[in-house]
Design a protein around this motif. Structure first.
Motif, short mmCIF file in Angstrom:
data_model
loop_
_atom_site.label_atom_id
_atom_site.label_comp_id
_atom_site.label_asym_id
_atom_site.label_seq_id
_atom_site.Cartn_x
_atom_site.Cartn_y
_atom_site.Cartn_z
N GLU A 72 0.86 -1.30 -0.05
CA GLU A 72 0.15 -0.03 0.06
C GLU A 72 0.87 1.33 -0.13
N ARG A 74 2.79 4.56 -0.53
CA ARG A 74 2.59 5.89 -1.27
C ARG A 74 3.75 6.21 -1.91
N GLN A 123 -0.92 6.47 -5.35
CA GLN A 123 -1.36 5.90 -3.95
C GLN A 123 -2.48 4.86 -4.62
N MET A 124 -2.97 3.77 -3.62
CA MET A 124 -3.98 3.02 -3.78
C MET A 124 -5.07 3.49 -3.22
N ARG A 125 -6.09 3.53 -4.06
CA ARG A 125 -7.58 4.08 -3.91
C ARG A 125 -8.51 2.95 -4.22
#
Length: 149
Positions: A72, A74, A123-125
């Motif tokens: 995860e 960033r 980033q993961m969303r």
């Protein structure tokens, strides 16, 4: 015999578990970008392998390995100028350039001249790798960076 027919079906989720995601930070109006590639071998892995593709087409394009990081993680993008870009992943720092797309190095510390303005972050969303631009007050105009999803 039934077991032999069911075994491939049971293994199917393991075979499709790999996640290869990409997100791009487009710089200016032309084909000038940084693309982060995130590969996670299995959904339960806590790490992923990262690389960055520097591109300024049609002149150059090159992929550079960042290496493993948290699944995860960033990755922030800063613009110190002169087609150089600083990537910050946790405490690790890298510099990549898009003038020739050849230059890439790990930095031991922040440059004395500063990191430059924050452009945004990969980033993961909702399970998807995305580039999220910095708020307008922090976004730089250096290099004419714009973001397209």
């Amino acid at each position: 015999m039934l077991r032999d027919k069911l075994l491939p079906l049971l293994l199917l989720p393991v075979l499709v578990a790999c996640s290869d995601q990409r997100a791009a930070f487009e710089i200016g109006p032309s084909q000038h970008s940084l693309t982060l590639i995130r590969v996670q071998n299995f959904f339960w892995d806590k790490t992923a392998d990262y690389s960055i593709v520097a591109a300024r087409m049609p002149d150059c394009m090159r992929r550079h390995e960042i290496g493993p990081g948290g699944a995860e993680s960033r990755v922030e993008v800063y613009a110190p100028g002169n087609d150089a870009w600083i990537l910050k992943q946790g405490k690790r720092l890298y510099v990549v350039e898009t003038r020739s797309c050849e230059g890439f190095a790990r930095l031991e510390a922040e440059p004395e001249s500063g990191m430059g303005p924050l452009q945004g972050a990969f980033q993961m969303r909702s399970g998807t790798l995305t580039f999220v631009p910095a708020p307008k007050s922090e976004e730089a105009t250096a290099g004419g960076a714009t973001v397209r999803q």
